[in-house]
Design a protein around this motif. Structure first.
Motif, short mmCIF file in Angstrom:
data_model
loop_
_atom_site.label_atom_id
_atom_site.label_comp_id
_atom_site.label_asym_id
_atom_site.label_seq_id
_atom_site.Cartn_x
_atom_site.Cartn_y
_atom_site.Cartn_z
N ARG A 154 0.71 -1.21 -0.21
CA ARG A 154 0.10 -0.10 -0.07
C ARG A 154 1.01 1.16 0.08
NH1 ARG A 154 -5.10 -0.05 0.55
NH2 ARG A 154 -5.40 -2.47 1.14
N LEU A 155 1.83 1.30 0.95
CA LEU A 155 2.80 2.50 0.93
C LEU A 155 3.54 2.50 -0.46
CD1 LEU A 155 4.56 4.65 2.29
CD2 LEU A 155 5.82 3.07 3.56
N ALA A 158 1.33 3.80 -3.19
CA ALA A 158 0.93 5.26 -2.75
C ALA A 158 2.20 6.28 -3.02
CB ALA A 158 0.43 5.32 -1.54
N CYS A 176 -4.81 12.13 0.85
CA CYS A 176 -5.44 10.78 0.41
C CYS A 176 -5.67 10.04 1.65
CB CYS A 176 -4.36 10.02 -0.48
SG CYS A 176 -4.84 8.53 -0.95
N SER A 178 -7.53 5.75 1.92
CA SER A 178 -7.74 4.52 1.36
C SER A 178 -9.42 4.45 0.96
CB SER A 178 -7.15 3.19 1.93
OG SER A 178 -7.38 2.36 1.27
N TYR A 183 -8.65 0.19 6.09
CA TYR A 183 -7.21 0.81 6.15
C TYR A 183 -7.28 2.43 6.48
CZ TYR A 183 -2.30 1.31 5.25
OH TYR A 183 -1.18 1.84 5.32
N THR A 185 -4.97 4.55 7.62
CA THR A 185 -3.79 5.47 7.45
C THR A 185 -4.11 6.08 6.45
OG1 THR A 185 -2.62 4.05 8.85
CG2 THR A 185 -1.39 5.49 7.41
N GLY A 186 -3.92 7.32 6.25
CA GLY A 186 -3.73 8.08 4.93
C GLY A 186 -2.49 9.18 4.82
N TYR A 187 -2.42 9.94 4.03
CA TYR A 187 -1.33 10.52 3.69
C TYR A 187 -1.59 12.27 3.45
CZ TYR A 187 -0.96 9.45 -0.98
OH TYR A 187 -1.18 9.39 -2.68
N TYR A 195 6.32 12.91 2.16
CA TYR A 195 5.10 12.22 2.03
C TYR A 195 4.88 11.78 3.78
CZ TYR A 195 2.47 7.83 1.34
OH TYR A 195 1.73 6.71 1.26
N ARG A 197 2.68 10.16 6.53
CA ARG A 197 1.70 9.07 6.73
C ARG A 197 1.23 9.61 7.91
NH1 ARG A 197 3.32 4.11 8.14
NH2 ARG A 197 1.71 3.12 6.77
C1 PML Z 1 -4.62 3.34 -0.87
O1 PML Z 1 -5.11 2.43 -0.20
O2 PML Z 1 -4.42 3.30 -2.24
C2 PML Z 1 -4.02 4.62 -0.37
C3 PML Z 1 -3.31 4.19 0.65
C4 PML Z 1 -3.10 5.36 1.76
C5 PML Z 1 -1.91 5.22 2.90
C6 PML Z 1 -0.72 4.49 2.40
C7 PML Z 1 0.27 4.31 3.51
O3 PML Z 1 0.05 3.47 4.34
O4 PML Z 1 1.34 5.08 3.47
#
Ligand code: PML
Length: 274
Positions: A154-155, A158, A176, A178, A183, A185-187, A195, A197
Motif C-alpha cells: 500500500r505504501l 501510494a 489521500c 484509502s 485501512y 492510515t492516510g497521507y 510524504y 503518513r
Molecule cells: C490506498 O489504499 O491506495 C491509499 C493508501 C494510503 C496510505 C498508504 C500508507 O500506508 O502510507
C-alpha cells in the motif's frame, strides 16, 4: 486494472513494466481486484499498452509517519500543515467531504481558497496514470519499507503515485485516504514536507478518496495532461524515515541546529502514536 461493482469503482491499479513482467503483474492485479474488501467486482478491465514516450525520472518523496492520537487529531495536524502552505479551512473541509462521499475513480482537484472542484469530470475525477519505478529503485524502496517494519504494498504504490504528483506543475499538496474499508492510515504529501503518513486520517464512515490542491495560477489542462498522460518513473529513493512529531514536518528545516519550522510548536502533553 479497473474493477467495478454495478457501475461503481471499487479498486484500481497500474504501473510501468517491461514486457517480461506482464503475466506476473496481471496475476497480481486480478488477485488484488478479487480480494478487495469493497466486495467481488461485477466487471474487471485490464489494459496493457505501450508507452507513448520515454518516461521522465523523478525522486521518491521522503517518507515520515506523524504522531497522531485519533482522527480529529490527524485531521487537525493535516489542516495545520495545509494552512501553512496557503490552503484555506474551506478547501480542507471540501477535501474531507470528498473522502466521506468516495466512489471516485480518480482524484478531485481543489482550488486552495474556495475548495471548488476544478477538474472537468467531477464524477470520475483525474486519474494519476503512467507511473512506475525502475528495478533498482524498487529493490531499494522495498528494503527501506521493510527495514521500518511498515506495511509494504500500500505504501509502496501510494508513494510512487504521490512522488509523480508532487513533481507536477503547480501542485501544492495531495491528501489521500484509502478506499479500503479497513485501512485508516492516510497521507498528506507536499514538495515541502515529503510524504507524511497519518494514522487515523480516515473516519470509519468515509469511503475514501484523493484530492490535489493546486496553485491558482496553474493551467488545469496542462496539469491534467501531466497527471494522466506523461510517463514518469521513480528512479531515485529518498529515505523512508520513522515517526516524527508535527513540529518536525518542514523539510527545509531538517538538519539545521535548533530550527523547527513545522506546525504546532507547542506540542500537547500525552499524545501517543497509533
Ligand atoms: C490506498 O489504499 O491506495 C491509499 C493508501 C494510503 C496510505 C498508504 C500508507 O500506508 O502510507
Amino acid at each position: 486494472m479497473r474493477a467495478e461493482k454495478k457501475g461503481r469503482h471499487i479498486s484500481g491499479a497500474e504501473g510501468i513494466f517491461t514486457l517480461d513482467r506482464i503475466p506476473e503483474v496481471l496475476e497480481d492485479y486480478s488477485g488484488k481486484a478479487l480480494s478487495h474488501t469493497n466486495g467481488t467486482p461485477s466487471r474487471m478491465s485490464f489494459v496493457v499498452e505501450p508507452l507513448p514516450r520515454r518516461p521522465t525520472l523523478v525522486p521518491s518523496l521522503p517518507v515520515f509517519t506523524l504522531e497522531t492520537a485519533n482522527t480529529p487529531d490527524a485531521r487537525e495536524v493535516a489542516g495545520e500543515i495545509l494552512s501553512g502552505i496557503g490552503v484555506s479551512t474551506r478547501a480542507i473541509e471540501a477535501a474531507f467531504k470528498v473522502f466521506a462521499k468516495g466512489g471516485m475513480r480518480g482524484a478531485a482537484i481543489l482550488d486552495p481558497l474556495t475548495g471548488n472542484r476544478l477538474e472537468p469530470d467531477k464524477k470520475r475525477g483525474v486519474r494519476a496514470s503512467m507511473l512506475g519505478i525502475t528495478g533498482a529503485a524498487e529493490k531499494k524502496l522495498i528494503s527501506q519499507i521493510e527495514a521500518r517494519g511498515l506495511q509494504g504494498t500500500r505504501l509502496f504504490e501510494a508513494l510512487i503515485l504521490a512522488s509523480k504528483v508532487a513533481a507536477a506543475p503547480g501542485i501544492l499538496a495531495e491528501l489521500c485516504t484509502s478506499d479500503n474499508g479497513n485501512y485508516m492510515t492516510g497521507y498528506l504529501s507536499t514538495p515541502l514536507h515529503g510524504y507524511l503518513r497519518l494514522p487515523n486520517l480516515k473516519k470509519k464512515t468515509d469511503r475514501g478518496g484523493r484530492v490535489f490542491f493546486v496553485s491558482r495560477a496553474e493551467r488545469i489542462e496542462s496539469l491534467i495532461e501531466y497527471l494522466e498522460e506523461t510517463p514518469v518513473l521513480v528512479g531515485k529513493i529518498s529515505p523512508v524515515g520513522g515517526i516524527i512529531s508535527p513540529h518536525e514536518t518542514d523539510l527545509r528545516d531538517r538538519g539545521k541546529p535548533g530550527g523547527k519550522k513545522g506546525v504546532r510548536k507547542k506540542v500537547r502533553a500525552g499524545r501517543s502514536s497509533s
